[in-house]
Design an enzyme around this catalytic site. Structure first.
Site, PDB file in Angstrom:
ATOM      1  CG  ASP A  79       0.155  -0.358   2.941  1.00  0.00           C
ATOM      2  OD1 ASP A  79       1.230  -0.531   3.214  1.00  0.00           O
ATOM      3  OD2 ASP A  79      -0.482   0.825   3.728  1.00  0.00           O
ATOM      4  CD  GLU A 146       4.166   0.903   6.845  1.00  0.00           C
ATOM      5  OE1 GLU A 146       5.603   1.152   7.594  1.00  0.00           O
ATOM      6  OE2 GLU A 146       3.922   1.824   5.686  1.00  0.00           O
TER       7      GLU A 146
END
Length: 487
Positions: A79, A146
């Site tokens: 991400d 994350e």
């Protein structure tokens, strides 16, 4: 020097970086990139595991001659932080990033680049696709979320791994070996909104703070950059003291782990006060330009008539509590490490202010390399919330990564750097959340280091990646993998 993207993508790392840049992958929107990674692995006959959190684990057998070497876990996250310049039409849910080269740097166009941490994904794909790179058995894990909660890493099942050594590729400084990081936690102060009728003779205006540099709330917190939410609080408090001022709405920042670059309030003033308010705003503009001449020289305040159709404003009590929240919720460095020179030990970032019809939310990211201090800062946040009659929500708690002076991986990477460059690699710790802490909690005895190329202005639309550093760091990574034969 690479002059075109076509030339650049001849290199395997940049080829795959360009490929994943076509796939939207903001935190919480990782299904497409997760599925892409699974397809990539299966097309090459590799074992792939996709869990419910959309984490992907890909396993590749050892190269010939490396069968006896211990398995190595290689880790990054899929991400990215999605930030764009004001007025940019880019849709992070659907649009590919528009890559461009300036000098020897790679940028996106008016958006974050996603090198944090797309570069780890690109390294992993280039490594998995190659048949001529010496390496031990590889267990590559690419996690989700994350940048927001670390819920991806927290959901990984440690039973999938045999390796006891982990190479994380989420560092952002070439020539440096990361060996420790901070833990973090998110707190959200919730203020209920009481509404009242807007005065009929009050003129609507917008106050917008712009031009701040922002940056990663861990990496850049010691640079003393302005926080747009905090600056907005100062303006509103001053206006409230001098004029009848009615607040319709306020907002600021986009991500809890990014120092907010912009903030805005929709306000109303009586017609007879318009000119004096304009003069007051101009004074604040000059004040901020003076205060921020080194850290944020482009700061500005935009004060414009608006065309609000709202017929309600915050009650006096809600407005007072909202402004008090902006003023007293802490922001910035809270303590420096006494063990590692120059390392921020603890900090907090008032990253996001949002409102809906029922409540205002003030979101802060708390970080510390010492667990007890992290929770002490949560206690302070709870005390502030209680004082203002607010609730406090606590989540996204992730562990610190403690320094291990006896790390075998650290010694291996140090020796490889010395041999390759005839120089000592710099050993660093970082005041940011790295997933190594989560994996160390999950896998007893896990040894970990983190590397990565030079990435600048992460979490901002000015994010850029050094092309020569990326190539150099890739070659150092492969050189070190080759030396793992006799571990």
């Amino acid at each position: 020097m690479y002059r075109t993207l076509e030339e650049l993508t001849d290199h395997p790392v940049f080829h795959y970086f360009a490929e994943i840049s076509k796939i939207p992958r903001g935190s919480g929107n990782e299904k497409a990139i997760s599925d892409y990674l699974v397809r990539f692995a299966k097309e090459r006959g590799l074992e792939a595991i996709q869990d419910e959190a959309l984490n992907v684990i890909i396993k590749k057998p050892a190269a010939p001659g490396y069968e006896s070497a211990p398995a190595i876990i290689i880790q990054g996250h899929m991400d990215m932080v999605c930030e764009k310049n004001k007025g940019t039409l880019h849709d992070f849910e659907n649009d590919p990033l528009q890559l461009r080269i300036i000098g020897d740097m790679l940028y996106a166009t008016d958006t974050t680049l996603g090198a944090d941490n797309g570069i780890a994904v690109a390294y992993a794909l280039a490594l998995l696709d190659a048949n001529d790179i010496p390496h031990p058995a590889l267990e590559i894990v690419i996690t989700t979320e994350e940048e927001t909660t670390m819920n991806g890493a927290l959901a990984v099942d440690a039973a999938h791994f045999k390796g006891k050594m982990l190479i994380n590729i989420d560092s952002e400084e070439d020539g440096k070996l990361l060996v420790s990081s901070a833990g973090g936690i998110r707190v959200r102060q919730i203020l209920p909104i009481t509404w009242e009728a807007a005065p009929n003779d009050a003129v609507p205006y917008s106050i917008r703070i712009k031009g701040l540099k922002g940056g990663h709330s861990g990496i850049s917190i010691d640079k003393e950059r302005g926080n747009a939410n905090k600056l907005l609080g100062r303006i509103l408090q001053d206006l409230m003291m001098e004029f009848p001022c009615f607040i319709e709405q306020m907002s600021g920042g986009l991500k809890g782990n990014a120092i907010p670059r912009e903030a805005e309030a929709m306000v109303r003033f009586h017609v007879e006060d318009e000119q004096k308010v304009k003069e007051k705003i101009q004074q604040w503009d000059e004040t901020f330009k003076n205060e921020r001449q080194s850290s944020d020289p482009e700061v500005s305040i935009k004060f414009d008539r608006s065309f609000s159709v709202s017929d309600t404003v915050f009650s006096k009590e809600t407005a007072a509590k909202a402004i008090s929240s902006l003023l007293i919720i802490p922001h910035g460095v809270q303590g420096m490490s006494m063990g590692i020179k120059g390392l921020v030990e603890s900090s907090t970032n008032l990253g996001v202010v949002t409102a809906n019809e029922a409540e205002l939310t003030f979101e802060s990211e708390i970080r510390s390399s010492i667990k007890s201090i992290k929770y002490h800062m949560v206690t302070q946040a709870k005390a502030i919330a209680d004082m203002l009659g607010c609730d406090l929500l606590i989540d996204a708690d992730y562990p610190e990564w403690p320094y291990n002076p006896d790390s075998k991986l650290k010694k291996l990477f140090e020796a490889a750097y010395q041999d390759k460059y005839d120089a000592e690699i710099e050993i660093i710790a970082v005041h940011a959340g790295i997933e190594c802490g989560v994996f160390i909690d999950k896998i007893p005895g896990l040894d970990a280091v983190a590397i990565g190329p030079d990435i600048f202005s992460v979490h901002t639309p000015d994010e850029h990646l050094s092309i020569p550093s990326t190539i150099n760091n890739w070659e150092y990574f492969l050189y070190t993998l080759k030396r793992m034969k006799d571990l």
